[in-house]
Motif scaffolding. Structure first.
Motif, PDB file in Angstrom:
ATOM      1  N   MET A   1       4.585   2.123   7.291  1.00 25.14           N
ATOM      2  CA  MET A   1       3.975   1.787   6.007  1.00 25.14           C
ATOM      3  C   MET A   1       2.639   1.091   6.240  1.00 25.14           C
ATOM      4  O   MET A   1       2.490   0.299   7.162  1.00 25.14           O
ATOM      5  N   HIS A   2       1.658   1.388   5.398  1.00 29.56           N
ATOM      6  CA  HIS A   2       0.355   0.756   5.500  1.00 29.56           C
ATOM      7  C   HIS A   2       0.456  -0.739   5.164  1.00 29.56           C
ATOM      8  O   HIS A   2       1.442  -1.206   4.598  1.00 29.56           O
ATOM      9  N   ASN A   3      -0.579  -1.473   5.503  1.00 34.62           N
ATOM     10  CA  ASN A   3      -0.549  -2.924   5.344  1.00 34.62           C
ATOM     11  C   ASN A   3      -0.549  -3.378   3.890  1.00 34.62           C
ATOM     12  O   ASN A   3      -0.087  -4.475   3.580  1.00 34.62           O
ATOM     13  N   GLU A   4      -1.105  -2.554   3.013  1.00 34.16           N
ATOM     14  CA  GLU A   4      -1.140  -2.895   1.591  1.00 34.16           C
ATOM     15  C   GLU A   4      -1.095  -1.622   0.761  1.00 34.16           C
ATOM     16  O   GLU A   4      -1.267  -0.518   1.273  1.00 34.16           O
ATOM     17  N   SER A   5      -0.861  -1.795  -0.528  1.00 30.76           N
ATOM     18  CA  SER A   5      -0.820  -0.659  -1.437  1.00 30.76           C
ATOM     19  C   SER A   5      -2.232  -0.136  -1.689  1.00 30.76           C
ATOM     20  O   SER A   5      -3.207  -0.706  -1.183  1.00 30.76           O
ATOM     21  N   VAL A   6      -2.355   0.923  -2.473  1.00 31.20           N
ATOM     22  CA  VAL A   6      -3.676   1.424  -2.863  1.00 31.20           C
ATOM     23  C   VAL A   6      -4.082   0.902  -4.236  1.00 31.20           C
ATOM     24  O   VAL A   6      -5.156   1.242  -4.732  1.00 31.20           O
ATOM     25  N   LEU A   7      -3.258   0.079  -4.848  1.00 30.95           N
ATOM     26  CA  LEU A   7      -3.502  -0.366  -6.213  1.00 30.95           C
ATOM     27  C   LEU A   7      -4.418  -1.578  -6.211  1.00 30.95           C
ATOM     28  O   LEU A   7      -4.112  -2.612  -5.643  1.00 30.95           O
ATOM     29  N   HIS A   8      -5.536  -1.429  -6.899  1.00 36.49           N
ATOM     30  CA  HIS A   8      -6.609  -2.422  -6.873  1.00 36.49           C
ATOM     31  C   HIS A   8      -6.580  -3.355  -8.078  1.00 36.49           C
ATOM     32  O   HIS A   8      -6.971  -4.519  -7.982  1.00 36.49           O
ATOM     33  N   ALA A   9      -6.144  -2.842  -9.207  1.00 30.86           N
ATOM     34  CA  ALA A   9      -6.145  -3.631 -10.442  1.00 30.86           C
ATOM     35  C   ALA A   9      -5.083  -3.072 -11.375  1.00 30.86           C
ATOM     36  O   ALA A   9      -4.505  -2.006 -11.128  1.00 30.86           O
ATOM     37  N   MET A  10      -4.838  -3.792 -12.461  1.00 29.69           N
ATOM     38  CA  MET A  10      -3.846  -3.341 -13.433  1.00 29.69           C
ATOM     39  C   MET A  10      -4.243  -3.825 -14.819  1.00 29.69           C
ATOM     40  O   MET A  10      -5.077  -4.726 -14.970  1.00 29.69           O
ATOM     41  N   ARG A  11      -3.655  -3.223 -15.811  1.00 25.49           N
ATOM     42  CA  ARG A  11      -3.749  -3.732 -17.176  1.00 25.49           C
ATOM     43  C   ARG A  11      -2.581  -4.672 -17.386  1.00 25.49           C
ATOM     44  O   ARG A  11      -1.429  -4.298 -17.137  1.00 25.49           O
ATOM     45  N   SER A  12      -2.863  -5.871 -17.821  1.00 23.22           N
ATOM     46  CA  SER A  12      -1.800  -6.879 -17.911  1.00 23.22           C
ATOM     47  C   SER A  12      -0.781  -6.558 -18.997  1.00 23.22           C
ATOM     48  O   SER A  12       0.397  -6.890 -18.867  1.00 23.22           O
TER      49      SER A  12
ATOM     50  N   ILE B   1      -7.531  10.107  -2.868  1.00 21.06           N
ATOM     51  CA  ILE B   1      -8.398   9.942  -1.696  1.00 21.06           C
ATOM     52  C   ILE B   1      -7.841   8.895  -0.733  1.00 21.06           C
ATOM     53  O   ILE B   1      -8.361   8.743   0.376  1.00 21.06           O
ATOM     54  N   HIS B   2      -6.780   8.189  -1.123  1.00 18.03           N
ATOM     55  CA  HIS B   2      -6.249   7.092  -0.323  1.00 18.03           C
ATOM     56  C   HIS B   2      -5.039   7.538   0.495  1.00 18.03           C
ATOM     57  O   HIS B   2      -4.049   8.035  -0.062  1.00 18.03           O
ATOM     58  N   ALA B   3      -5.098   7.308   1.802  1.00 18.95           N
ATOM     59  CA  ALA B   3      -4.007   7.723   2.694  1.00 18.95           C
ATOM     60  C   ALA B   3      -2.708   7.001   2.388  1.00 18.95           C
ATOM     61  O   ALA B   3      -1.624   7.537   2.643  1.00 18.95           O
ATOM     62  N   ALA B   4      -2.783   5.801   1.829  1.00 10.58           N
ATOM     63  CA  ALA B   4      -1.574   5.013   1.557  1.00 10.58           C
ATOM     64  C   ALA B   4      -0.948   5.332   0.201  1.00 10.58           C
ATOM     65  O   ALA B   4       0.031   4.685  -0.190  1.00 10.58           O
ATOM     66  N   LEU B   5      -1.475   6.312  -0.513  1.00 12.11           N
ATOM     67  CA  LEU B   5      -0.906   6.631  -1.823  1.00 12.11           C
ATOM     68  C   LEU B   5       0.574   7.023  -1.734  1.00 12.11           C
ATOM     69  O   LEU B   5       1.378   6.554  -2.553  1.00 12.11           O
ATOM     70  N   PRO B   6       0.994   7.858  -0.775  1.00 15.03           N
ATOM     71  CA  PRO B   6       2.430   8.176  -0.704  1.00 15.03           C
ATOM     72  C   PRO B   6       3.300   6.935  -0.503  1.00 15.03           C
ATOM     73  O   PRO B   6       4.376   6.826  -1.108  1.00 15.03           O
ATOM     74  N   ASP B   7       2.854   5.989   0.327  1.00 11.21           N
ATOM     75  CA  ASP B   7       3.611   4.753   0.517  1.00 11.21           C
ATOM     76  C   ASP B   7       3.706   3.959  -0.779  1.00 11.21           C
ATOM     77  O   ASP B   7       4.744   3.373  -1.096  1.00 11.21           O
ATOM     78  N   THR B   8       2.618   3.938  -1.536  1.00  5.76           N
ATOM     79  CA  THR B   8       2.607   3.192  -2.790  1.00  5.76           C
ATOM     80  C   THR B   8       3.563   3.805  -3.800  1.00  5.76           C
ATOM     81  O   THR B   8       4.316   3.098  -4.473  1.00  5.76           O
ATOM     82  N   ILE B   9       3.548   5.119  -3.896  1.00  2.00           N
ATOM     83  CA  ILE B   9       4.460   5.792  -4.829  1.00  2.00           C
ATOM     84  C   ILE B   9       5.903   5.575  -4.402  1.00  2.00           C
ATOM     85  O   ILE B   9       6.777   5.305  -5.244  1.00  2.00           O
ATOM     86  N   ALA B  10       6.176   5.658  -3.103  1.00  2.54           N
ATOM     87  CA  ALA B  10       7.534   5.404  -2.615  1.00  2.54           C
ATOM     88  C   ALA B  10       7.993   3.989  -2.950  1.00  2.54           C
ATOM     89  O   ALA B  10       9.160   3.763  -3.301  1.00  2.54           O
ATOM     90  N   PHE B  11       7.082   3.025  -2.859  1.00  2.00           N
ATOM     91  CA  PHE B  11       7.404   1.635  -3.189  1.00  2.00           C
ATOM     92  C   PHE B  11       7.763   1.504  -4.674  1.00  2.00           C
ATOM     93  O   PHE B  11       8.747   0.839  -5.035  1.00  2.00           O
ATOM     94  N   LEU B  12       6.978   2.148  -5.524  1.00  2.00           N
ATOM     95  CA  LEU B  12       7.257   2.116  -6.966  1.00  2.00           C
ATOM     96  C   LEU B  12       8.611   2.759  -7.280  1.00  2.00           C
ATOM     97  O   LEU B  12       9.398   2.226  -8.073  1.00  2.00           O
ATOM     98  N   LYS B  13       8.874   3.892  -6.648  1.00  2.00           N
ATOM     99  CA  LYS B  13      10.145   4.585  -6.886  1.00  2.00           C
ATOM    100  C   LYS B  13      11.326   3.738  -6.391  1.00  2.00           C
ATOM    101  O   LYS B  13      12.378   3.666  -7.046  1.00  2.00           O
ATOM    102  N   LYS B  14      11.149   3.085  -5.241  1.00  2.00           N
ATOM    103  CA  LYS B  14      12.205   2.242  -4.695  1.00  2.00           C
ATOM    104  C   LYS B  14      12.561   1.113  -5.650  1.00  2.00           C
ATOM    105  O   LYS B  14      13.716   0.674  -5.719  1.00  2.00           O
ATOM    106  N   HIS B  15      11.581   0.654  -6.409  1.00  2.00           N
ATOM    107  CA  HIS B  15      11.809  -0.423  -7.360  1.00  2.00           C
ATOM    108  C   HIS B  15      12.229   0.088  -8.739  1.00  2.00           C
ATOM    109  O   HIS B  15      12.245  -0.666  -9.711  1.00  2.00           O
ATOM    110  N   GLY B  16      12.571   1.365  -8.818  1.00  2.00           N
ATOM    111  CA  GLY B  16      13.144   1.914 -10.042  1.00  2.00           C
ATOM    112  C   GLY B  16      12.154   2.381 -11.077  1.00  2.00           C
ATOM    113  O   GLY B  16      12.519   2.545 -12.255  1.00  2.00           O
TER     114      GLY B  16
END
Length: 233
Positions: free
Chosen positions: A1-12, A81-96
């Motif tokens: 897994m990459h060191n961090e997600s690809v998510l930079h910001a969010m809508r609160s 464009i981000h190589a860590a996108l699959p890891d980020t999606i897997a993390f989201l799916k793991k959390h339901g």
């Protein structure tokens, strides 16, 4: 897994519109390989900004879960464009969380890898393939064609969407767009909306797309796809 997600910001706030049929969290990636003059997220174009660590993202998801949110939409920028996108999606799916991805379709190899994990895909169909280089700066139009076909054939659920610029999207242009997605499930048309920080200075004062033109475009394109929806009239 990459060191961090690809998510930079969010809508609160919880979104009611970014994931069809679901309340969702809305996340943004930074960086884009297109240079559309009417981009409404120009601050995200350059990329290189810090992203949420896995611990930070886990805490954010926990807060959304307490608000009964079980879905996440990822937009940009261009997420693929981000190589860590699959890891980020897997993390989201793991959390339901169900996951929706917004994409410009420029990275079909990444898209093909992700489609089995995605619950919804929204791909921008900017214009006819001949017009892509001038409008977006992107020259690999066959990548766009391949992504359109992948989504139609393999996505669990999807939509294509086009922002209608009256100076570009002539009737001929619309027919060419329709031919690219013949038989598609859903095409969303949305108006061009001028804004003071659009990348193309000339577009900042161009009039908003008229509702009547949106309807004319819908009438043309409904001959190619199963359903056309106009949003944001």
């Amino acid at each position: 897994m990459h060191n961090e997600s690809v998510l930079h910001a969010m809508r609160s706030e919880t979104s009611m519109v970014d994931f069809p049929g679901r309340m969702s969290a809305l996340f943004f990636t930074s960086g884009c390989n297109f240079r559309c003059g009417y981009c409404h997220n120009p601050d995200l174009l350059a990329g290189g900004d810090k992203c949420y660590t896995w611990d930070e993202l886990g805490e954010i998801l926990q807060r959304f879960r307490k608000q009964w949110v079980r879905a996440a939409a990822i937009t940009g920028g261009e997420p693929t464009i981000h190589a860590a996108l699959p890891d980020t999606i897997a993390f989201l799916k793991k959390h339901g969380f169900a996951v929706k991805l917004d994409s410009n379709g420029s990275r079909p190899d990444m898209l093909e890898r992700l489609l089995p994990e995605l619950d919804y895909v929204a791909m921008d169909l900017k214009c006819s393939l001949d017009s892509y280089p001038a409008l977006t700066g992107w020259k690999d139009v066959e990548a766009i064609r391949r992504s359109l076909r992948l989504i139609q054939s393999s996505a669990r659920d999807y939509e294509f969407r086009t922002t209608l610029l009256e100076t570009l999207h002539t009737n001929e242009e619309l027919h060419d767009c329709g031919k690219l997605i013949q038989g598609a499930k859903l095409l969303v048309l949305q108006p061009f909306v001028p804004h003071e920080n659009l990348p193309a200075i000339a577009l900042r004062t161009q009039p908003r797309t008229r509702p009547s033109r949106l309807q004319e475009a819908a009438d043309i394109l409904c001959g190619y796809v199963q359903k056309v929806v106009v949003r944001g009239e």
